[in-house]
Design a protein around this motif. Structure first.
Motif, PDB file in Angstrom:
ATOM      1  N   SER A   2      41.268  50.502  29.185  1.00 25.02           N
ATOM      2  CA  SER A   2      39.867  50.361  28.749  1.00 25.02           C
ATOM      3  C   SER A   2      39.166  51.706  28.605  1.00 25.02           C
ATOM      4  O   SER A   2      38.042  51.772  28.122  1.00 25.02           O
ATOM      5  N   PRO A  32      37.269  48.115  38.308  1.00 21.77           N
ATOM      6  CA  PRO A  32      37.433  47.969  36.849  1.00 21.77           C
ATOM      7  C   PRO A  32      38.435  46.882  36.469  1.00 21.77           C
ATOM      8  O   PRO A  32      39.259  46.464  37.270  1.00 21.77           O
ATOM      9  N   ARG A  33      38.341  46.472  35.225  1.00 22.72           N
ATOM     10  CA  ARG A  33      39.271  45.502  34.653  1.00 22.72           C
ATOM     11  C   ARG A  33      40.641  46.154  34.484  1.00 22.72           C
ATOM     12  O   ARG A  33      40.759  47.256  33.964  1.00 22.72           O
ATOM     13  N   VAL A  36      35.964  41.974  24.228  1.00 23.31           N
ATOM     14  CA  VAL A  36      36.799  41.458  25.324  1.00 23.31           C
ATOM     15  C   VAL A  36      37.528  42.579  26.063  1.00 23.31           C
ATOM     16  O   VAL A  36      38.252  42.314  27.021  1.00 23.31           O
ATOM     17  N   ASP A  37      37.334  43.822  25.632  1.00 20.10           N
ATOM     18  CA  ASP A  37      38.063  44.933  26.245  1.00 20.10           C
ATOM     19  C   ASP A  37      37.168  45.853  27.071  1.00 20.10           C
ATOM     20  O   ASP A  37      37.451  47.042  27.215  1.00 20.10           O
ATOM     21  N   ALA A  38      36.082  45.326  27.606  1.00 20.43           N
ATOM     22  CA  ALA A  38      35.142  46.143  28.381  1.00 20.43           C
ATOM     23  C   ALA A  38      35.816  46.699  29.635  1.00 20.43           C
ATOM     24  O   ALA A  38      36.858  46.217  30.066  1.00 20.43           O
ATOM     25  N   THR A  39      35.200  47.730  30.203  1.00 25.56           N
ATOM     26  CA  THR A  39      35.791  48.359  31.398  1.00 25.56           C
ATOM     27  C   THR A  39      35.678  47.456  32.621  1.00 25.56           C
ATOM     28  O   THR A  39      36.484  47.564  33.538  1.00 25.56           O
ATOM     29  N   HIS A  40      34.682  46.576  32.649  1.00 24.82           N
ATOM     30  CA  HIS A  40      34.499  45.700  33.803  1.00 24.82           C
ATOM     31  C   HIS A  40      34.445  44.240  33.363  1.00 24.82           C
ATOM     32  O   HIS A  40      33.813  43.916  32.348  1.00 24.82           O
ATOM     33  N   ARG A  86      32.583  41.841  30.276  1.00 25.81           N
ATOM     34  CA  ARG A  86      33.464  41.533  29.157  1.00 25.81           C
ATOM     35  C   ARG A  86      32.874  40.416  28.298  1.00 25.81           C
ATOM     36  O   ARG A  86      32.302  39.458  28.804  1.00 25.81           O
TER      37      ARG A  86
END
Lengths: 391, 391
Positions: free
Chosen positions: A31, A143-144, B269-273, B277
């Motif tokens: 990300s 984080p994701r 859909v690719d956010a950092t958190h 998202r």
């Protein structure tokens, strides 16, 4: 890369099934987020041979850990560590002395996923000072993590262990997703790849169930946006997420055969009011699955691994599936479970179709649904010995 | 029995698709609880013929209502009533002038289920003075309703309408369960019975999903044990229950075909958190299903009808399935939906096997899963005209 406690690659290898730790950060995630510190918990079994050709990496599933097989603790280890090492592993029927993945022959490695709660960096880990000067748990700030992020972290572990090329990388379910990413991200480092009860990208079905599970946790009033570590644990929400997931892990036929419509012993399902009604046996069974997980797993970690699974798409940013897989060079074992209703056999078939060369779709026969990849370990062992581990 | 507003059986018949009400209580429920007052909301289409041989009873599914087909309001009806009557019905393709269940030919009746929230007595109804001197809503005090209870209430409605024997009782899903109970409880009053996408008893699978849905609502902090009518509505919990249910109503293949892994327009859909998202399209679709239901349905009623479905077991207290069905005398139309993963075609087949005489299992072909019984109304119409409505 820092080896926790210092030392050489050799010093990273413990006794079989004893957890070790390694710093693999900082990591720049897919990300773009920079994770300042990242640690992996891992276990090993056996020894790497002189030419480094016998290393097997095993990838665990959603809520799994690094304890893939029974081990033994070091001399004079604390009682708790000894008991943990000697406890049964989650793939004991497949991994161990004399098993298909024979720990007398192979050097087996298994690491806890990034974002998990079995020793690797996750939401319950103390955040570094640059994130939180008070160094409280990451919580909502974690984080994701994508499948690729966890594989990148494992590549650092591989370097540290002195493993240039894995004889086999194998996993089931989300473990299969990680194995597949290994073959795509590091084709030179994977001789054989086992993708069991998994797929090339998480389906709409997986996304749908993933959303329901995430909401079950987020809607628990104890969740408090993920920053609950100083209060009550969102146990009810996590338990509901697990119930939903567990139903998808088994088959309707198995639930019918095992439980039917029977009432739990000494419980009255015919009460005048629903709130006073006793439970059906299948409800009691799911209650048990829920409380077992809630007793061993962190809710934020559940959200993290759930999100990692939802992120799984080997084609993201890379092109069409056939093109992406054209760069792989390994041998393949792709197997589905015939009764799987979460990772459908048709998805395994699509993966097989898209792989380079002539590949075979193997099928594990099980009445139990997706969990057949764990339950039918002996069948999987035979498949391995007939295919990628036949020598 | 009291006819609300007084009058004769004739006066119970309104214009097509206009809601009427009838008191059917007191009712002693299957659990032994005595419901002091019970009212059914119902609609009719067409007219009963002279020999009373053209009456068709239609049973709605879990969250359905009595508006099975489009109707017309009475002269000078209030605007809201006119609009409601003229709104599309939930089985319009099957019921109406010239349709398979032809309202020019048949006298069609459909009643809201006991415990529902479309006019029949349910948890949101004012409790009678013997239950609550202040006559607040029943809430948590509303009793558990079984499929047999709802059928008993409909028998009172049938008496009031002057219908001794139904030409056909038909329903899909939980409506099919009620149709089946009609044939068993009142064999002399049912000439033909249509059990569509339903089964003889709720399976372990249905019980498992039923538990998850009930917990989703009960765990909403706004639910407050069911007595929430003076405060916030447990919308999030009801929405989650609906998401779970809706996934089981559709097929994985349909979700894949319609949504795949696409992101909702303008969402990342690719956010950092994860908390930031955006949504996948399938998530947005399920959000929509959730908010639609939360806007039209009472959470306690959802629990009530969910429990009614879980209670469904035509054999309870009666013996083996074949013995129970041996007392039925009607013609049968039993049909499954080939892609149904909630009421499996195999369960329809078991019912067919257990019926007296030689019966046929019919199959509705649909990519959409359980909801195929609604979506593929034209197929069902053809089946009806080939079988129980062929004359």
């Amino acid at each position: 890369m820092t080896i926790v406690g210092g030392g050489t690659a050799d010093s990273l290898v413990r006794e079989d099934g004893v957890v070790g730790y390694i710093d693999v950060g900082p990591l720049t995630l897919e990300s773009g987020y920079r994770l300042p510190r990242a640690r992996l918990a891992y276990e090993t079994w056996g020894r790497l041979n002189a030419d480094g050709s016998n290393a097997v990496l095993i990838e665990h599933a959603l809520t799994g850990d690094s304890h893939v097989a029974r081990g033994q603790s070091r001399d004079h280890a604390p009682e708790v560590e000894r008991l943990a090492a000697e406890a049964g592993g989650w793939w004991d029927g497949l991994v161990g002395p004399g098993a298909a993945i024979d720990t007398d022959k192979y050097f087996v490695v298994c690491a806890n996923i990034l974002g998990g709660c079995y020793g690797s960096t996750g939401p319950a880990t103390q955040a570094p000072p640059e994130v939180d000067p008070e160094q409280r748990a990451w919580g909502s700030r974690f984080p994701r993590i994508t499948v690729r992020d966890t594989v990148s972290a494992e590549a650092v572990l591989s370097d540290a262990l002195g493993i240039d090329r894995w004889r086999l990388v194998i996993g089931g379910s989300m473990g299969g997703a990680r194995a597949l990413e290994w073959a795509v991200m590091y084709p030179d480092r994977v001789a054989a790849c086992g993708v069991i009860a998994a797929c090339a990208s998480a389906s709409a079905e997986l996304l749908a169930w993933g959303q329901a599970q995430a909401l079950a946790i987020r809607q628990d009033p104890n969740f408090r946006g993920g920053d609950y570590y100083d209060g009550e644990f969102p146990e009810a929400g996590l338990g509901l997420a697990r119930r939903i997931a567990h139903i998808t892990y088994r088959s309707a036929a198995e639930l019918h055969y095992r439980f039917g419509r029977e009432a739990q012993t000494n419980e009255d399902v015919d009460a005048t009011h629903t709130s006073q009604r006793g439970r059906y046996r299948v409800e009691s069974y799911l209650d048990h699955q829920a409380s077992k997980l809630a007793g061993r797993f962190d809710a934020n970690s559940y959200l993290s691994v759930n999100e990692t699974l939802m992120s799984h798409d080997v084609t993201r940013g890379r092109g069409a599936l056939e093109e992406v897989l054209a760069g792989t060079t390994c041998e393949w074992l792709v197997a589905g479970v015939d009764s799987d209703r979460l990772f459908f056999p048709a998805e395994s078939a699509e993966l097989v179709q898209a792989l380079p060369g002539e590949q075979t779709l193997h099928m594990i026969s099980s009445p139990s649904g997706h969990d057949g990849f764990l339950i039918e370990a002996p069948q999987l062992g035979m498949l391995l010995k007939k295919t990628v581990l036949k020598d």
